[in-house]
Design a protein around this motif. Sequence first.
Motif, PDB file in Angstrom:
ATOM      1  N   PRO A 176      -3.888   3.674  -4.308  1.00 45.08           N
ATOM      2  CA  PRO A 176      -2.957   2.801  -5.168  1.00 45.08           C
ATOM      3  C   PRO A 176      -2.224   1.841  -4.262  1.00 45.08           C
ATOM      4  N   CYS A 177      -1.879   0.580  -4.755  1.00 49.66           N
ATOM      5  CA  CYS A 177      -1.103  -0.461  -4.311  1.00 49.66           C
ATOM      6  C   CYS A 177      -0.439  -0.879  -5.153  1.00 49.66           C
ATOM      7  N   LEU A 178       0.873  -1.547  -4.883  1.00 55.71           N
ATOM      8  CA  LEU A 178       1.650  -2.228  -5.911  1.00 55.71           C
ATOM      9  C   LEU A 178       1.683  -3.739  -5.833  1.00 55.71           C
ATOM     10  N   HIS A 179       1.271  -4.412  -6.931  1.00 58.44           N
ATOM     11  CA  HIS A 179       1.218  -5.909  -6.939  1.00 58.44           C
ATOM     12  C   HIS A 179       2.533  -6.362  -7.315  1.00 58.44           C
ATOM     13  N   LEU A 180       3.017  -7.235  -6.529  1.00 58.42           N
ATOM     14  CA  LEU A 180       4.326  -7.866  -6.709  1.00 58.42           C
ATOM     15  C   LEU A 180       4.070  -9.367  -7.520  1.00 58.42           C
ATOM     16  N   TYR A 181       4.928  -9.321  -8.357  1.00 56.61           N
ATOM     17  CA  TYR A 181       4.627 -10.551  -9.715  1.00 56.61           C
ATOM     18  C   TYR A 181       5.151 -11.811  -8.940  1.00 56.61           C
ATOM     19  N   HIS A 182       4.143 -12.735  -9.167  1.00 56.72           N
ATOM     20  CA  HIS A 182       4.316 -14.181  -8.971  1.00 56.72           C
ATOM     21  C   HIS A 182       3.508 -15.119  -9.794  1.00 56.72           C
ATOM     22  N   GLU A 183       4.181 -16.394 -10.005  1.00 53.73           N
ATOM     23  CA  GLU A 183       3.406 -17.006 -10.942  1.00 53.73           C
ATOM     24  C   GLU A 183       2.224 -17.712 -10.160  1.00 53.73           C
ATOM     25  N   SER A 194      11.188   4.187   2.746  1.00 49.90           N
ATOM     26  CA  SER A 194      11.434   5.571   2.205  1.00 49.90           C
ATOM     27  C   SER A 194      10.443   6.304   1.199  1.00 49.90           C
ATOM     28  N   GLY A 195       9.571   5.295   0.798  1.00 48.70           N
ATOM     29  CA  GLY A 195       8.515   5.753  -0.110  1.00 48.70           C
ATOM     30  C   GLY A 195       8.760   5.843  -1.722  1.00 48.70           C
ATOM     31  N   ARG A 196       9.953   5.675  -1.757  1.00 52.80           N
ATOM     32  CA  ARG A 196      10.778   5.968  -3.096  1.00 52.80           C
ATOM     33  C   ARG A 196       9.839   4.739  -4.114  1.00 52.80           C
ATOM     34  N   ALA A 197       9.450   3.696  -3.508  1.00 57.23           N
ATOM     35  CA  ALA A 197       8.588   2.452  -4.151  1.00 57.23           C
ATOM     36  C   ALA A 197       7.300   3.144  -4.857  1.00 57.23           C
ATOM     37  N   MET A 198       6.888   4.254  -4.323  1.00 53.29           N
ATOM     38  CA  MET A 198       5.706   4.992  -5.019  1.00 53.29           C
ATOM     39  C   MET A 198       5.841   5.975  -5.719  1.00 53.29           C
ATOM     40  N   ASP A 199       7.206   6.262  -6.192  1.00 53.88           N
ATOM     41  CA  ASP A 199       7.423   7.327  -6.997  1.00 53.88           C
ATOM     42  C   ASP A 199       7.574   6.823  -8.429  1.00 53.88           C
ATOM     43  N   PRO A 200       6.746   7.518  -9.330  1.00 54.99           N
ATOM     44  CA  PRO A 200       6.566   6.836 -10.605  1.00 54.99           C
ATOM     45  C   PRO A 200       7.994   7.030 -11.390  1.00 54.99           C
ATOM     46  N   ALA A 201       8.905   8.288 -11.307  1.00 56.89           N
ATOM     47  CA  ALA A 201       9.965   8.251 -11.872  1.00 56.89           C
ATOM     48  C   ALA A 201      11.160   7.057 -11.319  1.00 56.89           C
ATOM     49  N   TRP A 202      11.075   6.850  -9.943  1.00 55.14           N
ATOM     50  CA  TRP A 202      11.783   5.787  -9.394  1.00 55.14           C
ATOM     51  C   TRP A 202      11.576   4.453 -10.014  1.00 55.14           C
ATOM     52  N   LEU A 203      10.187   4.208 -10.103  1.00 54.93           N
ATOM     53  CA  LEU A 203       9.819   3.030 -10.561  1.00 54.93           C
ATOM     54  C   LEU A 203      10.112   2.735 -12.148  1.00 54.93           C
ATOM     55  N   LYS A 204      10.181   3.607 -12.978  1.00 55.85           N
ATOM     56  CA  LYS A 204      10.374   3.577 -14.402  1.00 55.85           C
ATOM     57  C   LYS A 204      11.963   3.473 -14.407  1.00 55.85           C
ATOM     58  N   ALA A 205      12.865   4.229 -13.679  1.00 56.78           N
ATOM     59  CA  ALA A 205      13.894   3.962 -13.718  1.00 56.78           C
ATOM     60  C   ALA A 205      14.490   2.590 -13.252  1.00 56.78           C
ATOM     61  N   HIS A 206      13.727   1.842 -12.805  1.00 56.00           N
ATOM     62  CA  HIS A 206      13.907   0.426 -12.406  1.00 56.00           C
ATOM     63  C   HIS A 206      13.047  -0.584 -13.060  1.00 56.00           C
ATOM     64  N   GLY A 207      12.524  -0.291 -14.248  1.00 57.63           N
ATOM     65  CA  GLY A 207      11.984  -1.283 -15.140  1.00 57.63           C
ATOM     66  C   GLY A 207      10.618  -1.453 -15.079  1.00 57.63           C
ATOM     67  N   PRO A 231       0.889  -1.252  -0.084  1.00 56.31           N
ATOM     68  CA  PRO A 231      -0.047   0.005  -0.035  1.00 56.31           C
ATOM     69  C   PRO A 231       0.837   1.459   0.035  1.00 56.31           C
ATOM     70  N   ARG A 232       0.324   2.501  -0.791  1.00 54.75           N
ATOM     71  CA  ARG A 232       0.963   3.527  -0.242  1.00 54.75           C
ATOM     72  C   ARG A 232       0.875   4.201   1.061  1.00 54.75           C
ATOM     73  N   ASP A 233       1.591   5.087   1.299  1.00 56.85           N
ATOM     74  CA  ASP A 233       1.660   5.532   2.950  1.00 56.85           C
ATOM     75  C   ASP A 233       0.035   5.949   3.145  1.00 56.85           C
ATOM     76  N   ASP A 234      -0.828   6.469   2.559  1.00 55.32           N
ATOM     77  CA  ASP A 234      -2.069   7.075   2.821  1.00 55.32           C
ATOM     78  C   ASP A 234      -3.240   6.195   2.394  1.00 55.32           C
ATOM     79  N   PHE A 235      -2.991   4.970   2.232  1.00 52.52           N
ATOM     80  CA  PHE A 235      -3.919   3.975   1.724  1.00 52.52           C
ATOM     81  C   PHE A 235      -4.929   3.705   2.889  1.00 52.52           C
ATOM     82  N   ILE A 236      -4.721   3.767   4.124  1.00 49.64           N
ATOM     83  CA  ILE A 236      -5.643   3.683   5.201  1.00 49.64           C
ATOM     84  C   ILE A 236      -6.568   4.883   5.302  1.00 49.64           C
ATOM     85  N   GLN A 237      -5.797   5.780   5.178  1.00 49.92           N
ATOM     86  CA  GLN A 237      -6.324   7.166   5.319  1.00 49.92           C
ATOM     87  C   GLN A 237      -7.391   7.442   4.416  1.00 49.92           C
TER      88      GLN A 237
END
Length: 257
Positions: A229-236, A136-149, A96-102
């Motif tokens: 928003p929340c981020l879904h981790l890949y798995h089979e 740190s919150g960078r996992a929810m930064d679009p620019a950071w996510l794009k830089a990491h694939g 979850p993003r840090d404001d998810f529950i809020q």
Amino acid sequence: MRVSVIVTTYNHPDQLERVLWGYAVQRTKDFEVVVADDGSRSDTTDVIDRVARESSLDIVHIWHADAGFRKTLILNRAIVASSGDYLIFTDGDCIPRDDFIQVHAQCAEPGVFLSGGYLKLPEELSRNLTNDDIRSGRAMDPAWLKAHGWHGGRHTLRLTRSQLLAAMLDAITPTRRTWNGHNSSTWRDAIIAANGFDLDMRYGGLDRALGYRLLNAGLRGKQIRYRAPCLHLYHERPYLDYAQWKRNKEFCRRILR
């Protein structure tokens, strides 16, 4: 309003740990996390205990022995064990993003359930994402996510920090306001009145069955996919059974009829 977050899991302790850290850094602190564990090994318990020690999270671990797919049963047991009067449902692979529950709490209304979504991460980024990236919150930064694939494309807007823009996008999106097990919420009394999750349902659409019964009971859906928003981790998904999915769809159609 007391909030309980019900998180499902089964033998993915590495992913669950990162999800729990996502809740450990929420802006609001008045909530509990109820882990609905469908028979995981002891390494999942170790992760839950460690995160509880290292964070301020109030975690309740509800477990039963592994006897095949019994997700709906452990979800019902988690509902009974929860102390909140408002319940958020999600999965142990959705950060979850840090404001998810809020956001869920602010958007809650009588006679309403909230319908959220997720953003899928690619396999390599899912594997390499660290607890520190989440804290740190960078996992929810679009620019950071794009830089990491991550190739977000038009979905990048779903990480906007503007609640005004997000609310406007939620109002105009054509996506249906369905009950989604990875990101939905409503009042505990409504879930109990609808009699919880159907034990006859297997993997594939089991969340929708509850959603349709909530609709039959007079609730209406409200879209929050852009606001929470929340981020879904890949798995089979080796357990995916299309024949069972087809049976589940017919079960849902009967509920609607």
